[in-house]
Write a protein that holds these residues in place. Structure first.
Motif, PDB file in Angstrom:
ATOM      1  N   THR A  20      40.449  34.962  48.883  1.00 14.49           N
ATOM      2  CA  THR A  20      41.239  34.902  50.118  1.00 14.49           C
ATOM      3  C   THR A  20      42.395  33.911  49.989  1.00 14.49           C
ATOM      4  OG1 THR A  20      39.783  33.195  50.983  1.00 14.49           O
ATOM      5  CG2 THR A  20      39.286  35.452  51.645  1.00 14.49           C
ATOM      6  N   ARG A  67      45.198  46.800  56.425  1.00 16.01           N
ATOM      7  CA  ARG A  67      45.610  46.724  55.022  1.00 16.01           C
ATOM      8  C   ARG A  67      47.131  46.506  54.962  1.00 16.01           C
ATOM      9  NH1 ARG A  67      45.123  51.206  50.139  1.00 16.01           N
ATOM     10  NH2 ARG A  67      46.254  49.931  48.656  1.00 16.01           N
ATOM     11  N   ARG A  83      42.520  38.808  52.457  1.00 20.04           N
ATOM     12  CA  ARG A  83      41.485  38.882  51.420  1.00 20.04           C
ATOM     13  C   ARG A  83      41.750  40.117  50.561  1.00 20.04           C
ATOM     14  NH1 ARG A  83      38.887  40.674  56.078  1.00 20.04           N
ATOM     15  NH2 ARG A  83      37.893  42.709  55.862  1.00 20.04           N
ATOM     16  N   GLN A  84      41.460  39.966  49.266  1.00 22.97           N
ATOM     17  CA  GLN A  84      41.655  41.085  48.338  1.00 22.97           C
ATOM     18  C   GLN A  84      40.328  41.790  48.146  1.00 22.97           C
ATOM     19  OE1 GLN A  84      44.300  40.838  44.823  1.00 22.97           O
ATOM     20  NE2 GLN A  84      42.447  41.184  43.676  1.00 22.97           N
ATOM     21  N   GLU A  85      40.222  42.999  48.686  1.00 18.43           N
ATOM     22  CA  GLU A  85      38.930  43.684  48.640  1.00 18.43           C
ATOM     23  C   GLU A  85      38.754  44.516  47.378  1.00 18.43           C
ATOM     24  OE1 GLU A  85      37.738  45.600  52.229  1.00 18.43           O
ATOM     25  OE2 GLU A  85      37.230  43.650  53.077  1.00 18.43           O
ATOM     26  N   ASP A  86      39.836  45.128  46.911  1.00 18.46           N
ATOM     27  CA  ASP A  86      39.779  45.883  45.669  1.00 18.46           C
ATOM     28  C   ASP A  86      40.842  45.317  44.769  1.00 18.46           C
ATOM     29  OD1 ASP A  86      37.785  47.675  45.513  1.00 18.46           O
ATOM     30  OD2 ASP A  86      38.784  49.247  46.671  1.00 18.46           O
ATOM     31  N   ALA A  91      35.217  38.203  48.770  1.00 11.00           N
ATOM     32  CA  ALA A  91      36.518  38.559  48.197  1.00 11.00           C
ATOM     33  C   ALA A  91      37.432  37.335  48.142  1.00 11.00           C
ATOM     34  CB  ALA A  91      37.174  39.643  49.060  1.00 11.00           C
ATOM     35  N   GLU A 114      30.780  42.077  49.254  1.00 10.63           N
ATOM     36  CA  GLU A 114      32.101  42.158  48.620  1.00 10.63           C
ATOM     37  C   GLU A 114      33.188  41.710  49.579  1.00 10.63           C
ATOM     38  OE1 GLU A 114      32.691  45.982  46.799  1.00 10.63           O
ATOM     39  OE2 GLU A 114      31.837  45.264  44.906  1.00 10.63           O
ATOM     40  N   SER A 115      33.069  42.113  50.848  1.00  9.31           N
ATOM     41  CA  SER A 115      34.113  41.713  51.794  1.00  9.31           C
ATOM     42  C   SER A 115      34.034  40.218  52.090  1.00  9.31           C
ATOM     43  CB  SER A 115      34.042  42.564  53.064  1.00  9.31           C
ATOM     44  OG  SER A 115      33.322  41.919  54.063  1.00  9.31           O
ATOM     45  N   ASN A 156      28.675  46.252  50.106  1.00 13.42           N
ATOM     46  CA  ASN A 156      29.960  46.271  50.831  1.00 13.42           C
ATOM     47  C   ASN A 156      30.145  45.004  51.650  1.00 13.42           C
ATOM     48  OD1 ASN A 156      30.576  48.746  49.816  1.00 13.42           O
ATOM     49  ND2 ASN A 156      29.917  49.893  51.605  1.00 13.42           N
TER      50      ASN A 156
END
Length: 312
Positions: free
Chosen positions: A134, A225, A182-185, A132, A128-129, A125
């Motif tokens: 950006t 979000r 940032r795109q996390e998923d 990610a 990933e963050s 996690n």
């Protein structure tokens, strides 16, 4: 420039550094983690060397069963020039051969107190963050009734002034002027403020104000979000604006499409209230209540009834 280095995870997870200190500046380029059980068993054909290697009870118990020579060869093979680090979990005892190999090849060897699966999830996690994709967008991000609203528009259109009014009405500022995203998923965009301008709003005529000191800690949040974009533009006589709310415009940020509304600005329009209602309406739509569609359907029914009466 590398976004994450091995020393960052040592700090973040309070890891004990056992050997290979020379390599703590190695870059970590992917969030995937490897548990090299099959490699310790001797099969290195598909060894993902560029990942963080995680050794738990299973891997180390198996390594104990090997002869010292075999163990030394396999531990040596785990340490490549692109391996960002090897982590032993559960505070298990580390094989001497691994300590020596890591020292020789400058691969950081670390130890964690946590259990393997739990640690693996937390580390994934975190990576990933950090890794990610950006981008940065010129605009203001506000949390309105739990909806992350990104307000965009040309310079001087009144974005910050509207944000100030929204904060006064009890909503929370995330970022003004520059929003880091940032795109996390696949479809989750998280927005935050650059550290330098966190909690600050720039109002022409007043200068820079600190929202947190003026309105308290409840008036700000560190990230949110983004689910809705509202674009403010100066009223254009010749442009047709959506009066029913049936047109769904989209705005693409990184790989995610967001619902976008265009709100024309002119004196006498209370933008804060309009944006507040837009956020509430957006929430209603997500719950399945679409006022515009309901109106259109009712209108169609009225027209149909009118035609039916005329026939009789």
């Amino acid at each position: 420039m590398a976004k994450v280095r091995t020393k960052d995870i040592i700090e973040k997870f309070d890891l004990e550094l056992i050997s290979g200190e020379e390599g703590i500046n190695r870059p970590i380029t992917m969030s995937d983690i490897s548990r090299p059980g099959i490699e310790i068993a001797g099969f290195f054909d598909y060894y993902p060397a560029e990942r963080i290697q995680l050794l738990g009870k299973t891997e180390l118990t198996f390594a104990e069963k090997l002869s010292p020579t075999e163990r030394a060869i396999r531990m040596e093979k785990l340490c490549t020039d692109v391996t960002p680090g090897i982590i032993v979990t559960r505070e298990l005892e580390v094989p001497e051969e691994l300590i020596e190999a890591c020292e020789r090849e400058a691969v950081p060897l670390m130890r964690s107190r946590q259990k393997t699966t739990r640690f693996s999830g937390r580390l994934t996690n975190f990576l990933e963050s950090k890794l990610a994709p950006t981008t940065a967008v010129h605009g203001v991000l506000i949390d309105i009734y739990g909806v992350g609203v990104l307000i965009t528009g040309k310079s001087g259109v009144g974005k910050s002034e509207t944000a100030l009014e929204l904060v006064k009405r009890g909503h929370r500022l995330v970022a003004d002027d520059c929003v880091e995203i940032r795109q996390e998923d696949e479809d989750t965009l998280i927005g935050n403020s650059p550290e330098l301008i966190e909690h600050l709003l720039e109002i022409r005529g007043l200068g820079i104000i600190n929202v947190m000191t003026l309105f308290g800690a409840g008036a700000v949040r560190s990230h949110k979000r983004i689910t809705l974009v509202i674009n403010l533009e100066l009223w254009d006589q010749n442009k047709q604006y959506d009066r029913l709310g049936l047109d769904e415009e989209k705005m693409r940020i990184i790989d995610t499409d967001l619902t976008k509304l265009t709100v024309p600005v002119r004196p006498g329009r209370n933008l804060a209230v309009i944006i507040e209602v837009a956020a509430m309406n957006f929430r209603l739509k997500r719950m399945g209540v679409n006022a515009a569609e309901q109106f259109t359907n009712r209108l169609a029914d009225v027209i149909e009834e009118g035609e039916h009466d005329e026939e009789h």
